[in-house]
Design a protein around this motif. Structure first.
Motif, PDB file in Angstrom:
ATOM      1  N   ALA A  21      -0.134  -0.040   2.290  1.00  0.00           N
ATOM      2  CA  ALA A  21       0.157   0.699   1.181  1.00  0.00           C
ATOM      3  C   ALA A  21      -0.647   0.610  -0.004  1.00  0.00           C
ATOM      4  CB  ALA A  21       1.688   0.707   0.677  1.00  0.00           C
ATOM      5  N   GLY A  26       5.090   1.249  -2.644  1.00  0.00           N
ATOM      6  CA  GLY A  26       4.608   1.493  -1.146  1.00  0.00           C
ATOM      7  C   GLY A  26       4.762   0.170  -0.451  1.00  0.00           C
ATOM      8  N   ASP A  27       4.168  -0.876  -1.140  1.00  0.00           N
ATOM      9  CA  ASP A  27       4.122  -2.318  -0.552  1.00  0.00           C
ATOM     10  C   ASP A  27       5.621  -2.530  -0.321  1.00  0.00           C
ATOM     11  OD1 ASP A  27       1.653  -2.636  -0.089  1.00  0.00           O
ATOM     12  OD2 ASP A  27       1.371  -3.397  -2.155  1.00  0.00           O
ATOM     13  N   TRP A  29       8.248  -0.632   0.372  1.00  0.00           N
ATOM     14  CA  TRP A  29       8.810  -0.110   1.415  1.00  0.00           C
ATOM     15  C   TRP A  29       8.513  -0.873   2.686  1.00  0.00           C
ATOM     16  CZ3 TRP A  29      11.827   4.148   2.250  1.00  0.00           C
ATOM     17  CH2 TRP A  29      12.033   4.871   3.612  1.00  0.00           C
ATOM     18  N   VAL A  30       7.030  -1.077   2.811  1.00  0.00           N
ATOM     19  CA  VAL A  30       6.530  -1.827   4.027  1.00  0.00           C
ATOM     20  C   VAL A  30       7.235  -3.016   4.116  1.00  0.00           C
ATOM     21  CG1 VAL A  30       4.474  -2.688   5.056  1.00  0.00           C
ATOM     22  CG2 VAL A  30       4.338  -0.341   3.814  1.00  0.00           C
ATOM     23  N   CYS A 151       7.722   5.007   9.712  1.00  0.00           N
ATOM     24  CA  CYS A 151       7.826   3.991   8.383  1.00  0.00           C
ATOM     25  C   CYS A 151       6.547   3.861   7.556  1.00  0.00           C
ATOM     26  CB  CYS A 151       8.519   2.948   8.683  1.00  0.00           C
ATOM     27  SG  CYS A 151      10.366   2.973   9.099  1.00  0.00           S
ATOM     28  N   TYR A 152       5.406   3.402   8.451  1.00  0.00           N
ATOM     29  CA  TYR A 152       4.253   3.232   7.844  1.00  0.00           C
ATOM     30  C   TYR A 152       3.693   4.110   7.095  1.00  0.00           C
ATOM     31  CZ  TYR A 152       3.788  -1.724   9.690  1.00  0.00           C
ATOM     32  OH  TYR A 152       4.028  -2.958   9.840  1.00  0.00           O
ATOM     33  N   ALA A 155       5.269   5.313   3.797  1.00  0.00           N
ATOM     34  CA  ALA A 155       4.954   4.253   2.824  1.00  0.00           C
ATOM     35  C   ALA A 155       3.620   5.107   2.194  1.00  0.00           C
ATOM     36  CB  ALA A 155       4.294   3.151   3.271  1.00  0.00           C
ATOM     37  N   ASP A 159       3.321   6.361  -1.503  1.00  0.00           N
ATOM     38  CA  ASP A 159       2.142   6.162  -2.659  1.00  0.00           C
ATOM     39  C   ASP A 159       1.778   7.527  -3.282  1.00  0.00           C
ATOM     40  OD1 ASP A 159       1.622   3.331  -1.883  1.00  0.00           O
ATOM     41  OD2 ASP A 159       0.413   3.891  -0.339  1.00  0.00           O
TER      42      ASP A 159
END
Length: 264
Positions: A21, A26-27, A29-30, A151-152, A155, A159
C-alpha cells in the motif's frame, strides 16, 4: 447507486516494492490481513496474484468486497471479503469526530483520511481477524491465496479513495459528506448563538432616530428568512479544474452555515 461501486481491474505492477500500500490507511488494511492470516505462504502467493493482475473488477457494497480471481484453473474463482458495518452509534461517534475539525471535511474531499479519525471511539480500520474471506475454491486456508489477492488489491482501492473504507462500514460518500455538512453547520450556528455580540464603534441607528422628529415613519420590518438554504448551481467539469462534486459540497456547506446564522 451510492451504496454500490465497481472498480475496473488493476493492471500488473512491479513486484520489487517493499510495501504493497501507499497510504497509512492502506497499510493498516494490509496489516490486518497479514496479522490475521494463518499461512504466510498463501499470503505470498496471493500477493503475487495481485501483482500480476489476476484480480478482476472489484465491487464494493456495505460490509462486502467481491471479485473474481484467476487461479490455476481456466475458470476464475468467486471471492468475497466481509467486514462488519458500523452501528448508528458508531457512525455518530465517527461523524462527531470528523466534524470536530473544519479541515477533516476538506481532507476527505481531497481523498485523504486524517489519522485522528481512526481513533474516534469507533474502529474505522480493521484489525487482525476482522476481515472474513470466502472463496469458491476448494482450499480451506484462512485466507486462501485468492482471497489474499483480493485483500491486497482492496488496499490499492483504499489508497486511491478512503471513501471505499467508509462504504464498507455502511455509508456512501454523498451520505457521509451531507451528514458532515449538516452537523458542521449546526455546530457553527450553535456557537454563533452562544457567543456574546462584540460592541461596535459609533452610534446605534435606533438612538439617532429617537432624537429626531417623532413623525418619522417606522422602519420597515426585516424580510423573512428563506425557509431553507439555497441550492448551488451546477458546476461544469473542466480538465485540470476543481472537482465539481467537491465544489458542490463546499457550496452546500457554506449555504447551510449562512442560513443557520441568518435564522439565529
Amino acid at each position: 447507486g451510492d451504496l454500490r461501486r465497481t472498480f475496473p481491474a488493476f493492471p500488473p505492477r512491479a513486484a520489487d516494492r517493499e510495501g504493497f500500500a501507499e497510504t497509512w490507511w492502506g497499510d493498516a488494511w494490509v496489516t490486518a490481513l497479514e496479522e490475521g492470516a494463518l499461512d504466510a505462504a498463501r499470503l505470498a502467493r496471493g500477493r503475487g496474484y495481485a501483482e500480476r493482475g489476476h484480480v478482476d473488477a472489484i465491487t464494493v457494497t456495505p460490509g462486502l468486497v467481491l471479485a473474481y480471481v484467476q487461479g490455476g484453473r481456466p475458470r476464475p474463482y468467486r471471492v468475497q471479503v466481509r467486514l462488519r458495518t458500523f452501528t448508528d452509534a458508531d457512525w455518530e461517534r465517527f461523524l462527531d469526530a470528523a466534524a470536530d475539525r473544519p479541515g477533516h471535511i476538506a481532507a476527505l474531499l481531497d481523498k485523504e483520511m486524517p489519522q485522528s479519525l481512526a481513533d474516534c471511539g469507533a474502529a474505522l480500520l480493521p484489525g487482525p481477524g476482522d476481515l472474513v474471506p470466502r472463496c469458491s475454491c476448494p482450499d480451506s486456508g484462512d485466507p486462501c491465496k485468492h482471497a489474499a489477492a483480493l485483500c491486497y488489491q482492496t488496499a490499492r482501492l483504499l489508497d486511491a479513495d478512503p471513501f471505499v473504507l467508509l462504504l464498507l462500514r455502511g455509508r456512501g460518500e454523498r451520505q457521509v459528506i451531507d451528514a458532515l455538512s449538516r452537523l458542521s453547520a449546526t455546530r457553527a450556528a450553535r456557537a454563533a448563538q452562544e457567543r456574546e455580540p462584540e460592541p461596535l464603534p459609533g452610534i446605534r441607528a435606533a438612538d439617532v432616530l429617537a432624537r429626531r422628529d417623532r413623525g418619522l415613519s417606522p422602519l420597515p420590518a426585516p424580510s423573512p428568512p428563506p425557509p431553507h438554504p439555497g441550492q448551488p448551481p451546477v458546476y461544469p467539469a473542466s480538465p485540470g479544474g476543481p472537482d465539481p462534486f467537491a465544489l458542490d459540497q463546499l457550496a452546500t456547506d457554506a449555504a447551510a452555515r449562512a442560513h443557520a446564522l441568518l435564522t439565529t
